[in-house]
Structure formats: C-alpha cells, structure tokens
Design an enzyme around this catalytic site. Structure first.
Site, mmCIF file in Angstrom:
data_model
loop_
_atom_site.group_PDB
_atom_site.id
_atom_site.type_symbol
_atom_site.label_atom_id
_atom_site.label_comp_id
_atom_site.label_asym_id
_atom_site.label_seq_id
_atom_site.Cartn_x
_atom_site.Cartn_y
_atom_site.Cartn_z
ATOM 1 C CG HIS A 1 61.009 -12.639 20.536
ATOM 2 N ND1 HIS A 1 61.594 -11.747 19.676
ATOM 3 C CD2 HIS A 1 59.829 -13.012 19.967
ATOM 4 C CE1 HIS A 1 60.803 -11.575 18.618
ATOM 5 N NE2 HIS A 1 59.735 -12.333 18.776
ATOM 6 C CG HIS B 1 58.433 -16.378 16.762
ATOM 7 N ND1 HIS B 1 58.684 -15.741 15.571
ATOM 8 C CD2 HIS B 1 57.984 -15.404 17.617
ATOM 9 C CE1 HIS B 1 58.406 -14.449 15.700
ATOM 10 N NE2 HIS B 1 57.975 -14.226 16.934
ATOM 11 C CD GLU B 2 56.529 -15.744 21.081
ATOM 12 O OE1 GLU B 2 57.205 -14.840 21.618
ATOM 13 O OE2 GLU B 2 55.690 -15.516 20.190
#
Length: 432
Positions: free
Chosen positions: A28, A24-25
């Site tokens: 980004h 998920h990170e």
C-alpha cells in the site's frame, strides 16, 4: 529435541507472518508515496507501540498485538460536501451521522494547506485502485514465490512406478487401515508374486512411465486378466494375473465411490522438481479451496463457537494465527520429517496464509481493502457515465457514508478473532 524443533517451527512461522504483514502494508505504502499521497504511519501489529522510528514524515514501527498492520494514508475520507477540509462541520442528527462527522474531523486534524493536493481522496480513481490493491497483490506474489521455492526448488512428493509395498488383502477404501482377516481375498499383486523394489514397466502391453498412467490402466481393467511387465534386479519379467474389483474413491469426485480394477501395490515416493505449470495448477487449487473456505466461513464459525465450549473441533475448519502457530510447530515434528521437509511444510503453510489474506482482503466491504477498491471502481463508473451523458462531474465517492458498515464489519471480525483464538487455546486443532 522435539520441543526445540517445535519451538523453531512456531518462531519461524510467526516471523513469516510478521514479514507477510509488513510486505502487505508496503504494497500500500510504496505506490501511495509514488503518487504523492501523504503517509504518516507504517505499523506491523495493533495496540501499544513497542518500537518506532520516524523517517521523514512517516513513522515506522511495531505494536504489541501481532494480528495485522496498517498504513496511515492521509485524506482517505473526503470532507463533507461543500465543507472546507479544515472546518469539518459536526452535526448531531443521529448516532451514525455523528460517527461519520467525528471520523472526518479526526482525519483532518493534522492536514495543512500544503497537504491538500496530497490527500488520498483527491487522487484519480486508478491511483486509488493501485494503492488499495497493492497490499493483497503483494500477498499473492508472496504465495506464488513460496510455492515456487517449494515445488521448483525442493520438489513435489511424486509417486513412481517402483513398488514400495504389496497389500496382503483386497479391501475397499471404506475399510482401509484395518487388519486383514482370513476371510479377506488375497490381492492380485500378492498372487502374482510382486515384491517391494519391483519397477512396473507395462500393463497389458502398454508402457507406463508414471504412477498415474498405471493407476488409470489398472482401474479400467476391472476383473480381467492382465499382463504386467516389471523389472527386478535389472532383469525384465512379466506375469499374468486377474485384477480384483473394489469400491474405490472416484478420482474426479472423491466423495463418490466406484467399482474399479485393483492390483494391490503402493508406490515409492520421492521429491521431483516441478515447473511453472505445476505451480500454477497448485495455485489454482489453493485459490478455489480458499475461496470456498471464505464463502462458508460464517457457517464454520458457528461450528468453531460450539467447539470452543466443548464441542468437536473440525480439523479442516478456520483457525487463528495462534492456532496456525501451533500447527506450524506440529508439522515440523510429526512423522519425523527431514529438515528439507520441515522447511517445505512451513513455507506451504505461509503460502496458504498469504493467499487467504489476499482473497479475504478483496471482499468488497469496508474496512477491508476490497471496500476501498469497490469505492474507486464505483467512482470511475459514475464519472464515466456522467461524462458520456454530458453531465457535470459528480465528484469523489464519499466512502465516509459507509463507515457504519465498516464499524459493523470490524466488530464482527474482532469477535471472530476472539472466538478463534479462544478455541485455539482451549480446543486446538491437532494434526498429529
């Protein structure tokens, strides 16, 4: 042996959660670096740093509390209007104003002149949108990938037209599970002499290839006579019997009951590999169910709070990562599943978790990703209207003004996490 398998299920789930958070990170960080945004930290977890290493300008590592993660994108908060990024002014006109001012100051403590063009807020709105949507979109991709492994690789448990068991008595769904009594009517299947292993091939002259087709025909038959074709020991046979009428759950609305035809046989089930359409259908069901769960989360949290202090725990209510880990341990041991079934169950649990993380993060409130996405979209609309009207560019959206909301939402999320974890310790959800 069960204790070891239980532990393996918990560990596998925790590793899956950590990987999901990390990806998920990464969702980004990757586009942020591609767009030239300065990224100084990439961490899985919160709290004290357990391990870290620095590669280039970014520090990567793990923290002690594995309940999330973060990527530090420099310049997410713009400086105050007409202020130099290096000289963010502090004012003391109120608590919220001071909080915003302090946050701006902290944001630019380590910003050099060479970093000014690499600040997040200075990037075009569409780049901000891609960066902030990247995290939850990765979770959606993970969910799709895991569902594909489960249903296209292992297969979905699918009922066949081969009889596994024949019910002794005809009782309604509301009484299902009780022992038959002498007053209960004998099922039509028992009267007809059907037995486990029989493969049902037709119903009233209509050939049936699936359990769903057979069920539809039986339910529509009411109490009329039916000619049932079947195979036993390789030989084709046919028998006639009148089906019963019972109150059964409505297929289109399980909360309702309808009077339908009833035969009294249960199908054998086996794993059948499915295609992309099936996966898409499952995803659609999970998206609807997850969205409804998020909408009703505040009400369900009230029930969890009551359960934490002695009330009844709803098995279908929200749980924390602690509770989900316990569930992971149970699903790999309950009903003595095969190793393939254990893997499937853990993967489905992880897929559902990733879908929840994605949809929850799309909520348009700071500090969630959806709050930043909403800010980027608002900036695009505001600048677009100004351009159409021939007005000056209104500039970047100042998301710092929403920090009081972010702090409030963050506080609520922390409180919810504490309540859920406490409830999962003192009054855990159990599926066994």
């Amino acid at each position: 042996m069960n204790a070891l398998i239980y532990t393996l299920g918990v560990v596998a789930f925790i590793i899956g959660v950590a990987v999901s958070i990390g990806l998920h990170e990464f969702g980004h960080m990757y586009p942020a670096k591609k767009f030239g945004i300065k990224v100084t930290q990439f961490f899985v977890g919160f709290g004290r740093t357990v391990w870290s290493t620095k590669r280039g300008e970014t520090e990567y590592g793990f923290k002690s509390i594995p309940l999330g993660g973060y990527v530090k994108l420099v310049g997410m908060l713009p400086p105050a209007k007409d202020a130099d990024p290096h000289e963010v002014r502090k004012t003391n006109t109120g608590l919220f104003t001071q909080l915003i001012s302090d946050a701006r100051t902290a944001e630019y403590e380590h910003v050099d002149d060479k970093d000014l063009d690499r600040l997040f807020y200075r990037k075009p709105w569409w780049q901000k949108l891609i960066v902030m949507a990247g995290g939850p979109m990765v979770n959606i991709v993970i969910a799709i990938f895991l569902f594909m492994i489960v249903f296209m690789g292992f297969g979905a448990l699918t009922p066949s037209t081969t009889v596994e068991s024949v019910s002794d008595c005809a009782i309604s769904d509301s009484e299902a599970g009780r022992t038959c009594t002498p007053d209960d009517p004998i099922t039509p299947a028992r009267k007809a002499g059907l037995a486990p292993g029989d493969r049902l091939t037709s119903f009233n002259g209509t050939k049936v290839a699936s359990w769903d087709e057979l069920t539809t025909l039986i339910r529509a038959n009411g109490s009329r006579e039916a000619a049932i074709g079947f195979e036993r020991d390789g030989q084709a046979r046919e028998v006639s019997v009148a089906t019963s009428v019972l109150a059964r759950a409505d297929i289109s609305d399980p909360t309702r009951t309808v009077d339908v035809g009833f035969l009294g046989v249960s199908p054998t089930q086996s794993y059948v590999r499915q295609g992309p359409v099936y996966v898409a259908s499952v995803m659609g069901d999970y998206v609807r169910g997850t969205a409804e769960a998020i909408v009703h989360l505040p009400v369900r949290m009230i029930d969890v709070t009551k359960a934490a202090f002695g009330g009844q725990r709803d098995a279908n209510g929200p749980i924390s990562v602690v509770g989900a880990s316990r569930v992971a341990g149970e699903i790999v041991t309950v009903d003595d599943p095969t190793w393939a079934e254990r893997i499937q169950r853990v993967l489905v649990l992880l897929a559902g978790l990733n879908l929840f993380l994605a949809l929850f993060n799309f909520i348009p409130l700071l500090p969630l990703d959806g709050g930043h996405i909403a800010g980027a979209l608002y900036e695009a609309v505001r600048r677009g209207f100004a351009k159409l009207r021939g007005q000056p560019d209104p500039g970047y959206v100042d998301v710092a003004r929403m920090l009081p909301v972010a702090y409030a939402v963050g506080g609520v999320l922390m409180l919810m996490s504490v309540i859920l974890i406490y409830a999962d310790i003192v009054n855990p959800v159990s599926i066994s």
